[in-house]
Design a protein around this motif. Sequence first.
Motif, short mmCIF file in Angstrom:
data_model
loop_
_atom_site.label_atom_id
_atom_site.label_comp_id
_atom_site.label_asym_id
_atom_site.label_seq_id
_atom_site.Cartn_x
_atom_site.Cartn_y
_atom_site.Cartn_z
N ASN A 135 16.30 7.74 2.77
CA ASN A 135 17.45 6.82 2.80
C ASN A 135 17.17 5.62 3.70
N PHE B 2 7.21 22.58 6.75
CA PHE B 2 7.21 21.24 7.36
C PHE B 2 7.63 21.35 8.82
N LEU C 51 -0.49 -0.49 -4.64
CA LEU C 51 -1.70 0.31 -4.77
C LEU C 51 -1.35 1.74 -4.38
N ILE D 38 -2.65 4.21 6.62
CA ILE D 38 -3.90 3.52 6.96
C ILE D 38 -3.60 2.11 7.45
N GLN E 205 10.16 26.18 3.21
CA GLN E 205 10.92 25.64 2.08
C GLN E 205 10.39 26.19 0.77
N LEU F 275 16.14 15.20 -1.39
CA LEU F 275 17.07 15.58 -2.46
C LEU F 275 18.39 14.85 -2.35
N VAL G 77 0.87 -1.18 0.00
CA VAL G 77 0.00 0.00 0.00
C VAL G 77 0.91 1.23 0.00
N ALA H 59 3.43 1.02 3.09
CA ALA H 59 4.50 1.96 2.71
C ALA H 59 3.77 3.24 2.33
N GLN I 176 13.68 13.59 -5.45
CA GLN I 176 12.99 12.36 -5.05
C GLN I 176 12.14 11.80 -6.18
N GLY J 216 3.26 6.11 3.95
CA GLY J 216 3.61 7.41 4.51
C GLY J 216 3.12 7.64 5.93
N ILE K 112 -5.52 4.35 -7.14
CA ILE K 112 -6.25 3.45 -6.24
C ILE K 112 -6.04 3.92 -4.80
N ASP K 113 -7.14 4.30 -4.17
CA ASP K 113 -7.07 4.79 -2.79
C ASP K 113 -7.49 3.67 -1.84
N GLN L 241 17.67 12.17 5.88
CA GLN L 241 17.82 10.73 6.13
C GLN L 241 16.57 9.88 5.92
N GLY L 242 15.38 10.50 5.92
CA GLY L 242 14.13 9.72 5.93
C GLY L 242 13.98 8.74 4.78
N GLY M 91 9.28 2.62 5.95
CA GLY M 91 9.41 4.03 5.56
C GLY M 91 8.68 4.95 6.52
C1 LIG Z 1 11.20 18.99 3.34
C2 LIG Z 1 11.65 17.57 3.35
C3 LIG Z 1 12.91 17.26 2.87
C4 LIG Z 1 13.35 15.95 2.89
N1 LIG Z 1 14.60 15.65 2.43
C5 LIG Z 1 15.07 14.39 2.50
C6 LIG Z 1 16.37 14.05 2.00
O1 LIG Z 1 17.10 14.87 1.49
N2 LIG Z 1 16.78 12.76 2.09
C7 LIG Z 1 15.98 11.79 2.63
O2 LIG Z 1 16.41 10.64 2.71
N3 LIG Z 1 14.73 12.07 3.06
C8 LIG Z 1 14.24 13.33 3.01
N4 LIG Z 1 12.98 13.62 3.43
C9 LIG Z 1 12.09 12.52 3.89
C10 LIG Z 1 11.48 11.74 2.71
O3 LIG Z 1 10.85 12.60 1.81
C11 LIG Z 1 10.52 10.68 3.21
O4 LIG Z 1 11.13 9.98 4.26
C12 LIG Z 1 10.12 9.71 2.10
O5 LIG Z 1 9.30 10.33 1.15
C13 LIG Z 1 9.38 8.51 2.67
O6 LIG Z 1 9.02 7.64 1.63
P1 LIG Z 1 7.79 6.65 1.78
O7 LIG Z 1 7.72 5.89 0.51
O8 LIG Z 1 7.91 5.91 3.07
O9 LIG Z 1 6.52 7.58 1.98
P2 LIG Z 1 5.90 8.65 1.00
O10 LIG Z 1 6.95 9.27 0.16
O11 LIG Z 1 5.08 9.54 1.86
O12 LIG Z 1 4.97 7.81 0.04
C14 LIG Z 1 3.76 7.24 0.50
C15 LIG Z 1 2.88 6.98 -0.70
O13 LIG Z 1 1.70 6.33 -0.25
C16 LIG Z 1 0.60 6.87 -0.94
N5 LIG Z 1 -0.59 6.62 -0.11
C17 LIG Z 1 -0.83 7.11 1.13
N6 LIG Z 1 -2.01 6.66 1.58
C18 LIG Z 1 -2.52 5.86 0.61
C19 LIG Z 1 -3.73 5.11 0.48
N7 LIG Z 1 -4.64 5.08 1.47
N8 LIG Z 1 -3.93 4.42 -0.66
C20 LIG Z 1 -3.01 4.43 -1.66
N9 LIG Z 1 -1.87 5.13 -1.59
C21 LIG Z 1 -1.62 5.83 -0.47
C22 LIG Z 1 0.94 8.33 -1.12
O14 LIG Z 1 0.21 8.91 -2.19
C23 LIG Z 1 2.44 8.27 -1.39
O15 LIG Z 1 2.73 8.19 -2.74
C24 LIG Z 1 12.51 14.93 3.41
C25 LIG Z 1 11.22 15.25 3.88
C26 LIG Z 1 10.81 16.56 3.86
C27 LIG Z 1 9.43 16.90 4.39
#
Ligand SMILES: Cc1cc2nc3c(=O)[nH]c(=O)nc-3n(C[C@H](O)[C@H](O)[C@H](O)COP(=O)(O)OP(=O)(O)OC[C@H]3O[C@@H](n4cnc5c(N)ncnc54)[C@H](O)[C@@H]3O)c2cc1C
Length: 499
Positions: A293, A259, A31, A160, A180, A44, A8, A154, A99, A156, A121-122, A290-291, A278
């Motif tokens: 990464n 943020f 999804l 959910i 930012q 970045l 997800v 995954a 990213q 975010g 797909i939500d 780091q997030g 994640g």
């Molecule tokens: C300003 C800023 C700068 C950053 N800079 C860095 C950096 O330089 N280096 C670094 O490593 N990290 C950085 N980060 C952190 C990084 O952006 C996140 O840690 C990263 O995006 C996490 O990835 P993820 O796939 O876990 O979650 P997300 O990127 O949040 O992806 C989650 C996905 O799930 C989808 N989703 C959510 N709910 C549902 C649902 N119910 N159904 C279907 N889809 C759904 C969303 O649409 C999204 O596409 C930064 C964060 C911020 C705010």
Amino acid sequence: MDYDVIVVGGGPVGMMLAGELALADVKVCVLEKLEATTPYSRALSIHPRTLEIMDLRGLKSELLKIGKTLPTGHFAGLETRLDFTVIDSSSNYSLFIAQSETEKALELRAKELGADIRRGIDVLSVTQSSDCVEVIASGDTGQITLTAAYAIGADGAGSIVRKQANIAFNGTDATLTAVQGDVVFKSPPKTTVVSSFNEKGMIMIVPVSKELHRVVFIDPERNSIPKDEPVTLEELRSGMIRMLGDDYGISDPYWMTRFGNATRQAERYREGRLFLAGDAAHIHFPAGGQGMNVGLQEAMNLGWKLAAEVKGWAPEDLLDSYHAERFPVNTTLLRNTKVQTLLFGTDFSPTAIHLRSMISDLLLSPDANYRLASQIAAVDVQYNVRENVSSHLLNGRRLAEIKLRSQNGDVFSSYELFREGKYVLLNLASDKITETIVSNLQHQHFKFASATLSDQVNGWEDVHTALIRPDGYIAWAVSVAEADVISRIELGIKQISRG
Ligand SMILES: Cc1cc2nc3c(=O)[nH]c(=O)nc-3n(C[C@H](O)[C@H](O)[C@H](O)COP(=O)(O)OP(=O)(O)OC[C@H]3O[C@@H](n4cnc5c(N)ncnc54)[C@H](O)[C@@H]3O)c2cc1C
């Protein structure tokens, strides 16, 4: 069952997971509610350990073509930057890359490997029973119900999956916000990175692409503005003038946002058939970049383990080792981002300025600099090894790239052995006995390679054979000096599979 695994959320972590699972021939789908990759890039910077895992899977060279490398990283924007060049790695630098580009590359790879990527797909609900997971989602064609053996959240920060699995997200709410803006500069700064801290606030400027620069600042007079209040170009310009005395001819904002520093971690990364990875598992102030990464490193950790379970050969405790290994790593991560926030986001008094300059001076010492650089680069991560393997200095550490010489004399990278995402059994003693044991084994959940070291490498001088996990951590190494090398190797191989 529709799939073995449903992921997800198709951000960077979800796409990486889908690629890892598909690589192991697992029937997986993603999804994702967005119709296309978001053009607004939060992350970045990609750090050394993440570049190494990309390299293990043959993805690094593509990313290098798009991004821009820099030999350093930073801690709290301190004046003395972290020197990555001294890290024992062939990826001893940061890569500046949007990213969105990383996500696109990972999505393409997952698709090419056969993952089913379903956008628009939500996901509305995720429930589990003793033998499967049921996901209800809405899309163009209305409501759909899908089943799988496992699901990964995954999705975010607002996950959910986490909520429906009733996993507590322990931590603290935001106490400050930063500003930012991704903008165009008529007269860009001369240096790649601009970083300044004074009584007016903290500001950093880094390149996003050929056209855009990112301005990030914490302004003590404006750091209690709620996250969802829009940022204006004038707010960016006046902040830059106040903190830097220059606005570099700022114009054409592409993306402006705020943020905060909410810091939370999921109490557990697994609940039965559901997993978190994640931002669904941890959030923090994006200090030191780091997030994403760590999220990608988690995907590498979970992918092969879940694949082994789906394919029926994982030892009993393998799936639980995901939480056991990654939770402590992220506890340390949350601690370091909180410390950074304290150092650059809360106090702008002369004493705070002195404190920063004292720590900055300390970072001029190579040992201190190396310690923090390894933490931000995530090359200091080390995992516990199984109880009855031979003890060796390399056990549990990451494999830094080494050059090997094949039996016909060709020199190749140890990382090339990991393209298929399997365990690698590396025999450096060129003996036929190990080869014979391997060919007599009932299971072949690893790739066997017989080679010699092309160059001398610290720690590897006495290694007879090493078993390296699919995510590039050394499960065990057996020394040539070991009394009963062959039975050690046999035992060590047996342990990686069930029964
Ligand atoms: C300003 C800023 C700068 C950053 N800079 C860095 C950096 O330089 N280096 C670094 O490593 N990290 C950085 N980060 C952190 C990084 O952006 C996140 O840690 C990263 O995006 C996490 O990835 P993820 O796939 O876990 O979650 P997300 O990127 O949040 O992806 C989650 C996905 O799930 C989808 N989703 C959510 N709910 C549902 C649902 N119910 N159904 C279907 N889809 C759904 C969303 O649409 C999204 O596409 C930064 C964060 C911020 C705010």
